[in-house]
Design an enzyme around this catalytic site. Structure first.
Site, short mmCIF file in Angstrom:
data_model
loop_
_atom_site.label_atom_id
_atom_site.label_comp_id
_atom_site.label_asym_id
_atom_site.label_seq_id
_atom_site.Cartn_x
_atom_site.Cartn_y
_atom_site.Cartn_z
N CYS A 75 0.86 -1.18 0.00
CA CYS A 75 0.00 0.00 0.00
C CYS A 75 0.90 1.23 0.00
O CYS A 75 1.72 1.39 0.91
CB CYS A 75 -0.88 -0.01 1.25
SG CYS A 75 -1.93 1.45 1.39
N CYS A 185 -0.67 3.34 -6.53
CA CYS A 185 -1.66 2.84 -5.59
C CYS A 185 -1.88 1.40 -6.02
O CYS A 185 -2.12 1.13 -7.21
CB CYS A 185 -2.96 3.63 -5.68
SG CYS A 185 -4.32 2.85 -4.78
N1 DGL Z 1 -3.92 0.47 -2.01
C1 DGL Z 1 -3.63 1.71 -1.37
C2 DGL Z 1 -2.37 2.34 -1.95
O1 DGL Z 1 -1.54 1.69 -2.55
C3 DGL Z 1 -4.64 2.79 -1.32
C4 DGL Z 1 -6.08 2.59 -1.17
C5 DGL Z 1 -6.67 3.50 -0.12
O2 DGL Z 1 -6.82 4.70 -0.32
O3 DGL Z 1 -6.98 2.94 0.90
O4 DGL Z 1 -2.15 3.51 -1.77
#
Ligand code: DGL
Length: 265
Positions: A75, A185
């Site tokens: 993330c 993301c």
């Molecule tokens: N998957 C998360 C990232 O890589 C973001 C998703 C979210 O905003 O929770 O930033």
């Protein structure tokens, strides 16, 4: 003492981290993986730094209780806080931002577009790290307040996903004629085809492969790789396990037969 047979932990605010699991399974097929996606609290990207920190710490404590030998932070939003989180963990944390930024710097690109959550963009960790290594690279970042949440619901057929991609990437292109777009993301590679359809001229970069290589390098250095042929995958979420099972199938992950609902307290 950590042992080779201990699992790798992978955490995300939601389903996006499964795109990192896909790369870890490809690059480290012998590893057992425990994945947790916190969809009950997704998106993290519109929250404050303190909220993201607390939610992330809760997942990391859970991973500690599961006996992992390291955690890949799948993330970008959470990885923006890795410096604050590292001192709280007895095991190594591998940040997707560090892996992604180092790769961009090595590629010696004149410019790069970075599409991410609003938090990742405002934290500025990509810009800082890319510029430290490649001062001449122009980094044009744009946060989407919507895209991660739309994808996390698991309904990938919404026209609104294409509309949001077009709106945000158009802003990047209006600032600089970038040819490379970093999907900063982990939810975004799930809709890679939408990005391709909307912007066929752009080269898309998914930092997940670089993060999986960073996990491998760390385990090799510590002689902690798992020598078995095929590792297991456990997928747990605070959200809807059926959405996770569908995305795991879509990404052709090895295992699991089903995904479990787990609530963290
Ligand atoms: N998957 C998360 C990232 O890589 C973001 C998703 C979210 O905003 O929770 O930033």
């Amino acid at each position: 003492m950590y042992q080779n047979s201990f699992p790798i932990g992978v955490i995300d605010s939601g389903i996006g981290g499964l795109t990192v699991v896909r790369q870890i399974q490809r690059i480290l097929p012998g590893e057992d993986i425990i994945f947790f996606g916190d969809s009950a609290n997704c998106p993290y990207g519109n929250r404050s730094a303190d909220e993201i920190y607390e939610l992330s710490l809760r997942m990391l404590r859970y991973m500690e209780s599961r006996g992992v030998k390291c955690v890949a932070i799948a993330c970008n939003t959470i990885s923006s806080l890795v410096e604050r989180l590292r001192p709280q963990c007895p095991f190594p944390l591998i940040s997707i931002i560090e892996s992604g930024a180092d790769y961009i710097a090595r590629e010696k690109l004149p410019s790069v577009g970075v599409i991410a959550t609003e938090f990742t963009v405002s934290a500025g960790v990509y810009d800082t790290r890319i510029h430290a290594l490649a001062p001449d690279c122009e980094v044009v970042s744009r946060g989407s307040p919507e895209l991660a949440g739309l994808i996390d619901r698991g309904d990938l057929n919404q026209a609104v996903i294409d509309e949001e991609i077009t709106a945000q990437v158009d802003v990047i292109l209006s600032r600089a004629p970038v040819r490379d777009l970093l999907l900063a993301c982990t939810h975004f590679p799930i809709v890679e085809e939408n990005f391709r359809r909307c912007f066929p001229e752009l080269r898309l970069i998914d930092p997940a492969e670089q993060q999986a290589i960073a996990v491998k390098n760390m385990l090799v250095y510590r002689t902690l790789t798992n020598p078995q042929n095929r590792g297991s995958l456990t997928v747990e979420t605070s959200g809807d396990p059926d959405v996770y099972a569908a995305i795991a199938r879509m990404l052709s992950l090895y295992g699991p037969k089903d995904c479990k609902a787990v609530s963290l307290t």
